[in-house]
Scaffold this active site. Structure first.
Site, mmCIF file in Angstrom:
data_model
loop_
_atom_site.group_PDB
_atom_site.id
_atom_site.type_symbol
_atom_site.label_atom_id
_atom_site.label_comp_id
_atom_site.label_asym_id
_atom_site.label_seq_id
_atom_site.Cartn_x
_atom_site.Cartn_y
_atom_site.Cartn_z
ATOM 1 N N CYS A 50 67.213 -17.607 119.467
ATOM 2 C CA CYS A 50 67.680 -18.899 118.965
ATOM 3 C C CYS A 50 67.479 -19.019 117.449
ATOM 4 O O CYS A 50 68.142 -19.812 116.796
ATOM 5 C CB CYS A 50 66.996 -20.049 119.694
ATOM 6 S SG CYS A 50 65.215 -19.926 119.686
ATOM 7 N N HIS A 98 60.748 -4.673 108.196
ATOM 8 C CA HIS A 98 61.212 -5.966 108.691
ATOM 9 C C HIS A 98 61.142 -6.021 110.225
ATOM 10 O O HIS A 98 60.652 -7.006 110.788
ATOM 11 C CB HIS A 98 62.647 -6.223 108.212
ATOM 12 C CG HIS A 98 63.217 -7.500 108.741
ATOM 13 N ND1 HIS A 98 62.791 -8.740 108.308
ATOM 14 C CD2 HIS A 98 64.162 -7.739 109.699
ATOM 15 C CE1 HIS A 98 63.443 -9.678 108.965
ATOM 16 N NE2 HIS A 98 64.289 -9.091 109.810
#
Lengths: 336, 331
Positions: A50, A98
């Protein structure tokens, strides 16, 4: 062979942009296959939650592939070229770093949250099943999961609840253990009560009783939660059997007094009773907390505990980053 | 003759080892829940099948049959070694567990240390049992060591299966205290004498009473854990590693009840066996033992019928155990 990452998250894009790029879980494999079919792309994994959508790719020409992928995505979603401003682009070791940060929960909206680990694992599995991973991404993801586990084991990044609802649930579990044998009463059908009760139900609370001055609202909330509505005049009888009471009425004075609880003690056989008072002004007389088997927490205490957990997690960031850096330095990943 | 000079009534009352040329102190007249268990020759007045007549006693001395079956200090050293190692293992487990808890990490290794300590306790009891030819509950040292074993046994039965791993951290110091007390010079007989002729009721009484102590001690330990957790929850002190690692309130209370039931059951058998074993002498110790049993029975009845707050329940378990220890030590 270059490793690249193209993505957008809650910090770089508003929800109306994020939702355009979101990929439903069952479609993750298919999306990975589409990306792997692009010119120059040899491997692809699509991660979508989300708060983020990220594309991890292995390509012969990193920069060129990034440009082509952006164009393809903009074209496919029918967005203007300016939408690319929301993307972040990373290559080689920066992309690997990352991914490790994402898996460890350091890049999440709620710092240290654990759900992201499972979501990335699911995305990788979908790509693996779709046959779009190879030597570069397989090694990257497997190592990232190892690093993520180490970060969570060796630090306290996931310790402590960071929202009022979760603090209340953690406390309920500290008192009652598994909540499957615990019954909950909601006094006042407000939004905060609903959220807290939902958190308790999600952890297995046995049954919910809802009482409110307006009986209709109690019935609505009870139906929504799969519980039972109780008329406001009857809440004292229910007190005799429940384990947790969540209170958030709009009353200007205390609803639950020491006398109310004293009357119910004998019928309860002096079992532990947990009061969560999230109303302002408070619904529960502080004197209730002086009763031996009663544990009383008001909104200020719960908020303070949540804030302390957030601060504790922030203090862990540097340790987490060091673990990630040192683990990555040992790995010598292909494509980085 | 030297032997005949030494078999005086005063000597027979408890300093048997002295004239055998050993250096240990006289064996104390030990009672469990107020009942004597050390009278291997019936010297404490409980007489009957478990004791020796004066003639038998002198014969035993002359022939050396009353000496340890494991023979002299070699075997004795082995039993003490087992006890010392067991104490060290429990101490290390406890300290490492506390350090883990202080850092906020669950002490997964405590149970391993305690299992190792338990194995050494079994080693100690086996050697002593072999030497005695009976349940090794003949002197205060053996009783304390048996109590440490019983406590560890109940921890291993109750702790890990019920996710009460921290119970080990709280149990280890109690085990260490009992066993260090057993190792104090003079408490544990250095050269255990072989019991000739045992009485099954006496054996049952001693074993069940000490086993019940183990369960009741662990209930007390769970009570202390509850009191710590209750205080932290009441005062909103929720940041410590100890708080994070303590089991939930309800599980602690359930474990406490379970242990109290087991302890009371074993104690009942012990007391009934105490009534059935051959005995003479005063009733003071019996009254004390029954009073202890009544205290626990009252606690269980009130808890079951009327209900009791966790705090009172915990305080009662701790208080009753400490009270019964006093009976054990002084009656």
């Amino acid at each position: 062979m270059d490793l690249i990452c193209l993505g957008l998250n809650h910090r770089t894009a508003p929800v109306e942009v994020r939702e355009r790029f979101a990929v439903m879980t069952p479609k993750l494999g298919e999306a990975s296959r589409e990306l792997a079919a692009l010119d120059g792309v040899t491997e692809a994994v699509v991660v979508s939650t989300c708060n983020r959508t990220e594309f991890y790719l292995a390509a012969d020409q990193g920069r060129e592939t990034l440009r082509l992928t952006e164009e393809a995505l903009i074209l496919e979603h029918g967005l203007p070229a300016e939408a690319t401003h929301h993307f972040y682009r990373m290559e080689k070791s920066e992309a690997a770093l990352h991914l490790c940060r994402v898996v460890s929960g350091l890049d999440s909206m709620m710092l240290g949250e654990t759900e992201i680990f499972g979501q990335v694992k699911q995305a990788y599995q979908a790509a693996l099943d779709a046959g779009t991973t190879g030597g570069v991404l397989n090694r990257l993801f497997q190592r990232a999961f190892g690093v993520g586990k180490k970060v969570r084991t060796d630090t306290q990044i996931q310790e402590g609840a960071t929202s009022v609802g979760n603090v209340a649930v953690d406390l309920a579990e500290k008192i009652f253990g598994h909540l499957k044998n615990s019954e909950v009463m909601i006094l006042g059908a407000g939004e905060m009560s609903r959220l807290t009760a939902q958190a308790l139900v999600s952890r297995g609370a046995k049954s919910i009783f809802v009482t409110n001055r307006s009986y209709d609202r109690a019935v609505d909330l009870a139906n929504e939660m799969g519980g039972r509505a109780v008329r406001f005049d009857d809440w004292q009888h229910v007190l005799e059997k429940v384990d947790v009471v969540i209170s958030s009425t709009g009353a200007p004075h205390a609803i639950v007094t020491r006398e109310h609880v004293e009357k119910a003690r004998r019928a309860r056989k002096y079992r532990p009773l947990f009061f969560i008072d999230i109303a302002v002004p408070r619904d529960i007389d502080p004197a209730v907390g002086e009763i031996e088997e009663v544990y009383l927490y008001d909104i200020d205490t719960l908020e303070q505990l949540a804030e302390e957990a957030r601060v504790r997690r922030k203090r862990q960031i540097e340790d987490c980053e060091q673990i990630i850096q040192s683990e990555l330095a040992k790995l010598n990943l292909p494509g980085t | 003759m030297e032997l005949s000079r030494m078999t005086t009534p005063a000597f027979r009352r408890g300093s048997t080892a002295l004239h055998l040329g050993n250096s240990n102190a006289p064996t104390p007249d030990v009672r469990v829940f107020g009942m004597p268990v050390s009278g291997w020759r019936g010297a404490s007045g409980w007489g009957g099948g478990g004791g020796l007549s004066d003639v038998q006693f002198e014969k035993a001395l002359a022939s050396g049959l009353a000496r340890s079956a494991i023979g002299g200090h070699g075997g004795v050293a082995m039993d003490r070694t087992f006890l010392i190692v067991s104490t060290l293992l429990a101490a290390i487990g406890g300290v490492l567990g506390m350090m883990s808890v202080h850092r906020g990490i669950r002490s997964r290794w405590t149970v391993i240390w305690m299992v190792a300590a338990f194995a050494c306790q079994i080693g100690f009891l086996s050697v002593r049992g072999e030497a005695r030819g009976a349940c090794p509950l003949r002197d205060l040292g053996e009783i304390l060591a048996f109590l440490g074993w019983s406590l560890t046994l109940f921890y291993l039965v109750v702790g890990p299966p019920y996710r009460l791993s921290l119970l080990g951290v709280f149990t280890a110091p109690v085990v260490v205290v009992f066993q260090v007390a057993a190792l104090i010079p003079g408490v544990l007989g250095l050269d255990p004498l072989r019991a000739t002729g045992t009485d099954s009721w006496r054996e049952t009484h001693a074993a069940m009473s000490v086993l019940s102590y183990g369960a009741l001690a662990l209930a007390g330990v769970a009570g202390v854990m509850f009191l710590v957790l209750d205080h932290q929850l009441k005062e909103h002190h929720l940041k410590s590693g100890l708080f994070r690692n303590l089991p939930p309130v309800r599980e602690l209370l359930q474990s406490m009840m379970r242990l109290l039931w087991i302890g009371c059951g074993l104690l009942t058998i012990g007391i009934v066996a105490g009534f059935l074993m051959p005995r003479t002498g005063g009733m003071g110790h019996l009254i004390a033992a029954v009073a202890t049993w009544l205290g626990y029975a009252l606690l269980m009845t009130v808890k079951s019928l009327r209900g009791l707050t966790g705090r009172r329940m915990a305080l009662a378990s701790v208080g009753l155990f400490l009270g019964s220890l006093t009976v054990f030590a002084f009656v």
